[in-house]
Design a protein around this motif. Structure first.
Motif, PDB file in Angstrom:
ATOM      1  N   ARG A   1      -1.354   3.871  -3.324  1.00 51.07           N
ATOM      2  CA  ARG A   1      -2.147   3.813  -1.925  1.00 51.07           C
ATOM      3  C   ARG A   1      -3.259   4.289  -2.239  1.00 51.07           C
ATOM      4  O   ARG A   1      -4.337   3.876  -1.593  1.00 51.07           O
ATOM      5  N   MET A   2      -3.586   5.517  -2.706  1.00 45.23           N
ATOM      6  CA  MET A   2      -4.906   5.861  -3.096  1.00 45.23           C
ATOM      7  C   MET A   2      -5.624   5.146  -3.782  1.00 45.23           C
ATOM      8  O   MET A   2      -6.894   4.990  -3.401  1.00 45.23           O
ATOM      9  N   LYS A   3      -5.229   4.202  -4.831  1.00 43.32           N
ATOM     10  CA  LYS A   3      -5.994   3.489  -5.787  1.00 43.32           C
ATOM     11  C   LYS A   3      -6.567   2.470  -4.799  1.00 43.32           C
ATOM     12  O   LYS A   3      -7.466   1.937  -4.964  1.00 43.32           O
ATOM     13  N   LEU A   4      -5.673   1.802  -3.862  1.00 40.57           N
ATOM     14  CA  LEU A   4      -5.872   0.672  -2.942  1.00 40.57           C
ATOM     15  C   LEU A   4      -7.207   1.190  -2.177  1.00 40.57           C
ATOM     16  O   LEU A   4      -7.823   0.564  -1.800  1.00 40.57           O
ATOM     17  N   GLU A   5      -6.735   2.435  -1.415  1.00 43.52           N
ATOM     18  CA  GLU A   5      -7.860   2.696  -0.547  1.00 43.52           C
ATOM     19  C   GLU A   5      -9.182   2.917  -1.124  1.00 43.52           C
ATOM     20  O   GLU A   5     -10.249   2.624  -0.673  1.00 43.52           O
ATOM     21  N   LEU A   6      -9.275   3.481  -2.283  1.00 44.93           N
ATOM     22  CA  LEU A   6     -10.399   3.740  -3.075  1.00 44.93           C
ATOM     23  C   LEU A   6     -11.206   2.528  -3.554  1.00 44.93           C
ATOM     24  O   LEU A   6     -12.437   2.222  -3.589  1.00 44.93           O
ATOM     25  N   GLU A   7     -10.241   1.374  -3.846  1.00 45.68           N
ATOM     26  CA  GLU A   7     -11.007   0.072  -4.186  1.00 45.68           C
ATOM     27  C   GLU A   7     -11.501  -0.686  -2.772  1.00 45.68           C
ATOM     28  O   GLU A   7     -12.681  -1.343  -2.682  1.00 45.68           O
ATOM     29  N   LEU A   8     -10.981  -0.413  -1.718  1.00 42.55           N
ATOM     30  CA  LEU A   8     -11.405  -0.849  -0.449  1.00 42.55           C
ATOM     31  C   LEU A   8     -12.631  -0.111   0.130  1.00 42.55           C
ATOM     32  O   LEU A   8     -13.500  -0.849   0.772  1.00 42.55           O
ATOM     33  N   LEU A   9     -12.972   0.960  -0.324  1.00 43.08           N
ATOM     34  CA  LEU A   9     -14.083   1.723  -0.149  1.00 43.08           C
ATOM     35  C   LEU A   9     -15.273   1.110  -0.770  1.00 43.08           C
ATOM     36  O   LEU A   9     -16.655   1.556  -0.533  1.00 43.08           O
TER      37      LEU A   9
END
Length: 454
Positions: free
Chosen positions: A269-277
């Motif tokens: 989840r953290m990796k996905l959120e960082l990609e969205l940023l």
């Protein structure tokens, strides 16, 4: 000073004698059991033989010889009462004593008597004749040995009296029969006891083989307690220990599977959120931290998981090492492989691959070239992984096997990982029943020596 030195020398001599005695003793339980059985048997046989010869047989022969000498003396005394009736007297004496008498008138005993044989019969018969007859005599035990006759020549005033004495009159049955009976009985007893001991030791060997196989990580499905009560107790304790260890490993693996799932989900989840940023400068540092955290978790799980439930299988070790070396070359490592063309050993393929790749990775990280050498022996296979790097100080070679220990004090994984590679490698080697040691390499770097049982 002198007495102290003497005492030291005595202790050293006693220690050498004790060491020599231990080397002479059998090393196996079967050999020592046989020795415990044979020693009293030999002692009993020796004592019985000595008692028979020195006591019973000697006494019986002495009394028989005394009786034979008494019969001869009685015949000579009876002849002095009626010198003209020799023929009738000798016939009567032969019928009563079984001795054959013959008088040679005017004969004289030779000045040089026959060479004595020194036998028990001749010794006792000579003593009895000297005591009972009291005249010069000669005994020739070998004169008519084929007829089992002892020839006795006695000097009389009228000539020489030849007396043929049957050996049966001065000797009981052949003593060798008694000895053969003793030896035969001992051999039969020894054979039966040896067979029984072999059956008892066989159960111990099976227990030792099962424990050794389990220590090497191999399954022992058909082992069952057998043998004496104590051996069955030891085997039952081994089965309980095996079940506990297998249950513990299974529970640890199941727990780690859950932990792995729980930790990887938030990281994803953290990796996905960082990609969205997006590609924001502040996000790059967070991405690196997340990647480092994921790599650390994978390392922790690999260390705790060990080899899991993987079963050992017979593989061609040279083909296996060839694949590992090819993988290392694709990663840019200069590596050489030396060994026989074909070598089959039982290993857990995935776990052993992790062990070898960890060691090759360490060697390539700190050295410019890596040498892998495989040397089979009669009972083991030795693998040496050498590099030409700076090596590890001898005082720290045991410490680097501790979990999370790093020679480089920072936590930067680019300069030394997380400190679990060597720990995992040794744990895998121990689970195979082998060992992993670090030595100084002939290439001036570090040598990792793996010893794997065949």
């Amino acid at each position: 000073m002198f007495s102290s030195r003497t005492e030291t020398e005595r202790r050293a001599l006693g220690s050498r004698n004790s060491s020599l005695f231990k080397r002479m003793l059998p090393r196996t339980l079967f050999g020592r059991s046989v020795l415990i059985l044979v020693t009293p048997l030999i002692l009993v046989q020796a004592v019985a033989t000595w008692v028979f010869y020195d006591r019973l047989w000697d006494t019986v022969v002495r009394r028989l010889a005394s009786g034979a000498a008494g019969d001869i003396a009685l015949t000579i005394d009876a002849r002095s009462l009626n010198p003209s009736g020799d023929t009738q007297l000798f016939e009567l004496a032969h019928g009563s004593t079984e001795f054959s008498f013959q008088l040679v008138p005017g004969a004289q005993l030779p000045d040089r008597p026959p060479e004595p044989t020194g036998s028990l019969i001749e010794r006792h018969l000579g003593n009895a004749l000297a005591e009972r007859v009291g005249r010069p005599f000669q005994i020739d035990e070998r004169a008519q040995a084929t007829q089992h006759i002892i020839d006795i020549a006695i000097q009389l005033p009228e000539g020489v009296l030849d007396v043929a004495v049957p050996r049966s009159r001065v000797l009981i049955g052949a003593p060798y029969i008694f000895i053969l009976w003793m030896i035969g009985t001992a051999l039969v007893t020894f054979a039966l006891a040896t067979r029984f001991l072999r059956n008892q030791v066989r159960s111990l060997r099976r227990l030792a083989s099962a424990a050794e196989a389990f220590g090497k990580g191999r399954d022992v499905p058909h082992f069952k307690p057998e043998g004496a009560t104590e051996v069955r107790q030891a085997a039952a304790a081994f089965l309980v220990m095996r079940e506990r260890l297998q249950r513990q490993i299974s529970q640890r693996t199941e727990m780690l599977a859950g932990v792995s799932h729980d930790l990887r989900t938030p990281l994803t989840r953290m990796k996905l959120e960082l990609e969205l940023l997006g590609d924001v400068e502040e996000v790059e540092g967070l991405r690196g931290d997340v990647a480092e955290m994921q790599q650390m978790i994978e390392g922790y799980l690999a260390f705790a998981r060990g080899e899991g439930n993987e079963q050992p299988a017979i593989v061609d070790l040279m083909e296996f090492m060839g694949e590992a070396v090819a993988t290392a070359r694709r990663d840019g490592t200069e590596i050489s492989l030396i060994g026989p063309q074909e070598l089959h050993v039982p290993i857990r393929r995935d776990a052993f691959r992790r062990c070898v790749m960890n060691l090759i990775g360490n060697a390539s990280r700190y050295g410019g070239h890596v040498w892998v050498t495989v040397m089979p022996t009669s009972s083991t296979v030795e693998m040496m992984i050498d590099d030409d790097g700076p090596g590890i100080p001898e005082a720290l070679r045991e410490a680097v096997f501790r979990p999370f220990y790093r020679l480089e004090s920072s936590r930067n994984q680019e300069t030394g990982g997380i400190g679990l590679g060597l720990t995992i490698a040794r744990d895998i080697m121990l689970s195979h029943g082998g060992e992993l040691k670090l030595e100084t390499s002939p290439q001036s770097g570090l040598r990792a020596r793996l010893v794997l049982p065949r």
